[in-house]
Design a protein around this motif. Structure first.
Motif, PDB file in Angstrom:
ATOM      1  N   THR A   7      38.448  38.512  38.360  1.00  0.00           N
ATOM      2  CA  THR A   7      38.731  37.333  37.475  1.00  0.00           C
ATOM      3  C   THR A   7      38.437  36.171  38.417  1.00  0.00           C
ATOM      4  O   THR A   7      37.966  35.122  38.151  1.00  0.00           O
ATOM      5  N   ASP A  62      35.994  38.044  30.100  1.00  0.00           N
ATOM      6  CA  ASP A  62      36.940  38.881  31.044  1.00  0.00           C
ATOM      7  C   ASP A  62      37.935  39.618  30.440  1.00  0.00           C
ATOM      8  O   ASP A  62      38.954  39.065  29.834  1.00  0.00           O
ATOM      9  N   GLN A  65      40.831  35.818  30.437  1.00  0.00           N
ATOM     10  CA  GLN A  65      41.493  37.182  30.307  1.00  0.00           C
ATOM     11  C   GLN A  65      42.665  37.178  29.455  1.00  0.00           C
ATOM     12  O   GLN A  65      43.189  38.035  28.620  1.00  0.00           O
TER      13      GLN A  65
HETATM   14 MG    MG Z   1      41.543  39.801  36.143  1.00  0.00          MG
END
Ligand code: MG
Ligand code: UTP
Length: 607
Positions: free
Chosen positions: A393, A515, A434
């Motif tokens: 990330t 993500d 995410q």
């Molecule tokens: Mg991540």
């Protein structure tokens, strides 16, 4: 009059950078005349009040003993009425002017803070608690409003009342006037001493208030987690502890206040007695007439009143000033520039990316990405694989410049990333974060959010179809008009993920980052999303972060991360040949799959 945000936002920019008083003055822009007018109004009202006592003295000494008494009484009565009207009118006028100024300043400050806070860097938001920000935008701004609407004008009122009564007293008898204000320097010194202590105590109190609202905000946002783990008692204790601390600090603040008040009352009370005594002595010795003595004792009451209140107001003003300083601290935070960078900007990015020895850290000396180098051709699909916390990330967050890398170089279409304005990158790059977040609005509005303008329903539906969520939405009674509950609670995890994916696809970004965006979606749906993406993406550079090998194996380039380092890169076939994490993960995942298949098969046979 209501504040007009646009123009006023610009003029407030410097509020935080200047001294406290300059900042306050700047906040009053456009309302200064009204504000000074409100102070003058209070002054006139004060003059009116003092004149009443002078008129009273005149009435007793001169009118009562006058031969044409009957003719003068109506005139004096008219004078009393006139003074009362002047007093009432100007008190009302200044109260309204000051009150309105306070509201305008508060509105302006809140608008400015809201705008400013959402323009601060990711870094600022990482280290600041939401609850504390909310408390500053509400409670501290309100203390500033009170300061402007009440305390500052009270201060002006007190000073004019004091001066007017002192002047009136002086007209009566100069010596007596001086003897009546002996306590002023003592009161002022004492107020200043208390001002410092009360400011500190109030700041402590406000800080704790911020902590408490942060705890409250976090608990409420996480109420499902609290319930799921049956941790209500633990949370209750945590809250009670912070709440008790707030009570304690509030108590300390009150103790300072309640020590100050009686002390100042004793001093001013002694002054009053002293004044009565001296005045009486002077009247007995014939220095003062009875009428003058009567005027004197009423004037004295109205001279002592401002002295007594001066201390209180000085002390209470500390709250407004402390709150203003707390707010200014946020205003002083540097905004994240959106329009910086020199590159000439093409309509669309081609999507060639070169990482050269890139390192990155959130906190100094704690690198989360170390010496990363790789090369992505335009239109390639890049997959990022690695254990949790390995920096995937963090790596993709560098591309829209959520954070700037610490060392090395990232070249996007041959230009260093830091030379692109952040706004441009964020328009060009679509990132599906995410943690999916949706606003409490309709699904249609949520989808449209990424483009910020009206879009054809056909486009919205096509994006939703690519994210395999169109049919799901149609299944809701209100379809695209369904309102998403707070934090997206009316949707399942996988539905939420797919709507955030559709939101980004609708924007048709020239570079796409996913993500872990299909982690909550079943394998079959994921495959259909992948197929749609392939169809739709055609030639657009795409980053995919995933944990399933199936999701990454068809990528043109697979990057394998371990503890912030890029440990392997290549295609699926190349990586399988190497001895490394990729092959291990592949073997484990295929073994698990085979086991599952075997178990399913044997279960079927047993039936
Ligand atoms: Mg991540
Ligand atoms: P990442 O969030 O980049 O890891 O954090 P990741 O690979 O994506 O992990 P998963 O798969 O989503 O779980 C990398 C490191 O950076 C730190 C984290 O503690 C982690 O060690 N980090 C992350 C910060 O210090 N600050 C942040 O704001 C985020």
């Amino acid at each position: 009059m209501s504040a007009q945000p646009g123009s006023e936002l610009i003029s407030l920019k410097q509020v935080g950078a200047e001294s406290l008083w300059k900042g306050m003055w700047r906040l009053l822009e456009g309302r200064r005349l009204a504000y000074v007018g409100s102070m003058l109004g209070l002054g006139i009202a004060a003059l009116g009040r003092s004149s009443v006592y002078l008129l009273l003295g005149f009435f007793i000494d001169d009118v009562l003993s006058s031969p044409d008494f009957a003719a003068q009484v109506p005139l004096v009565a008219l004078g009393f009425i006139g003074l009362a009207v002047v007093q009432g009118f100007f008190t009302y006028l200044s109260g309204t002017l000051a009150g309105r100024t306070g509201e305008v300043v508060a509105e302006r400050l809140r608008n400015y803070l809201y705008d400013h806070i959402q323009r601060l860097s990711f870094n600022f938001h990482d280290r600041t608690k939401t609850g504390e920000l909310i408390q500053k935008v509400t409670s501290d701004v309100d203390a500033v409003r009170r300061f402007i609407a009440q305390e500052a004008t009270q201060f002006g009122r007190i000073v004019t009342l004091f001066l007017a009564n002192f002047a009136a007293l002086f007209l009566l008898d100069g010596e007596l006037a001086w003897l009546s204000v002996i306590c002023v320097p003592i009161t002022i010194l004492m107020s200043i001493w208390f001002f410092k202590r009360i400011s500190d105590a109030y700041e402590d109190f406000q800080n704790q208030d911020g902590v408490l609202s942060a705890v409250l905000q976090e608990n409420l946002s996480g109420v499902r987690v609290v319930k799921a783990f049956a941790r209500q008692e633990y949370e209750q204790n945590k809250f009670e502890k912070e709440n008790y601390e707030k009570y304690e600090r509030g108590r300390k603040l009150l103790i300072w206040h309640s020590t100050f008040w009686p002390l100042s009352d004793i001093i001013t009370g002694a002054q009053m007695l002293f004044g009565y005594y001296i005045g009486a002595q002077m009247t007995i010795s014939g220095q003062l007439s009875t009428g003058d003595y009567l005027s004197y004792i009423t004037l004295l009451v109205w001279l002592i009143w401002p002295i007594r209140n001066l201390g209180r107001v000085i002390v209470e003003m500390s709250r407004g000033l402390v709150s203003f300083e707390r707010v200014s601290r946020i205003i002083r935070e540097e905004r994240e520039p959106l329009e910086d960078g020199q590159a000439s900007l093409p309509e669309r990015l081609k999507g060639e990316l070169v990482f050269e020895n890139v390192s990155f850290e959130y906190e100094p000396n704690m690198p989360v990405l170390k010496d990363i180098s790789f090369h992505v051709q335009p239109g390639q699909t890049v997959a990022l694989l690695g254990s949790t916390g390995s920096g995937k990330t963090s790596l993709v967050s560098l591309l829209p410049r959520f954070y700037d890398y610490t060392s090395g170089r990232i070249l996007l279409d041959g230009v260093e990333l830091k030379d692109y304005p952040r706004r441009y990158l964020r328009e060009q790059i679509g990132i599906v974060l995410q943690e999916p977040f949706l606003f409490s609005r309709t699904i249609r509005e949520n989808l449209r959010y990424s483009v910020g303008r009206e879009v054809d329903n056909a486009d919205i539906e096509a994006a939703a179809a690519d994210a395999a969520v169109h049919d799901v939405v149609l299944g809701f009674p209100k379809g695209y008009e369904t309102i998403v509950g707070e934090k997206g609670v009316t949707l399942s995890g996988g539905q939420k993920q797919r709507i955030t994916l559709a939101r980004t696809l609708l924007k048709k970004p020239s570079l796409l980052i996913l993500d872990d965006s299909t982690s909550a979606v079943d394998t079959e749906t994921e495959a259909s999303i992948r197929a749609a993406l392939k169809r739709q993406l055609g030639g657009r550079t795409t980053f995919i972060i995933a944990h399933r090998i199936q999701s990454v194996m068809s990528a043109d380039l697979i990057l394998v991360f371990d503890k912030g380092r890029l440990v392997q890169q290549g295609t699926h076939a190349q990586l399988l040949e190497q001895d490394g994490i990729y092959r291990e993960v592949f073997n484990i995942q295929t073994m698990i799959e085979h086991e599952v298949e075997r178990e399913v098969a044997s279960a079927n046979q047993g039936q």
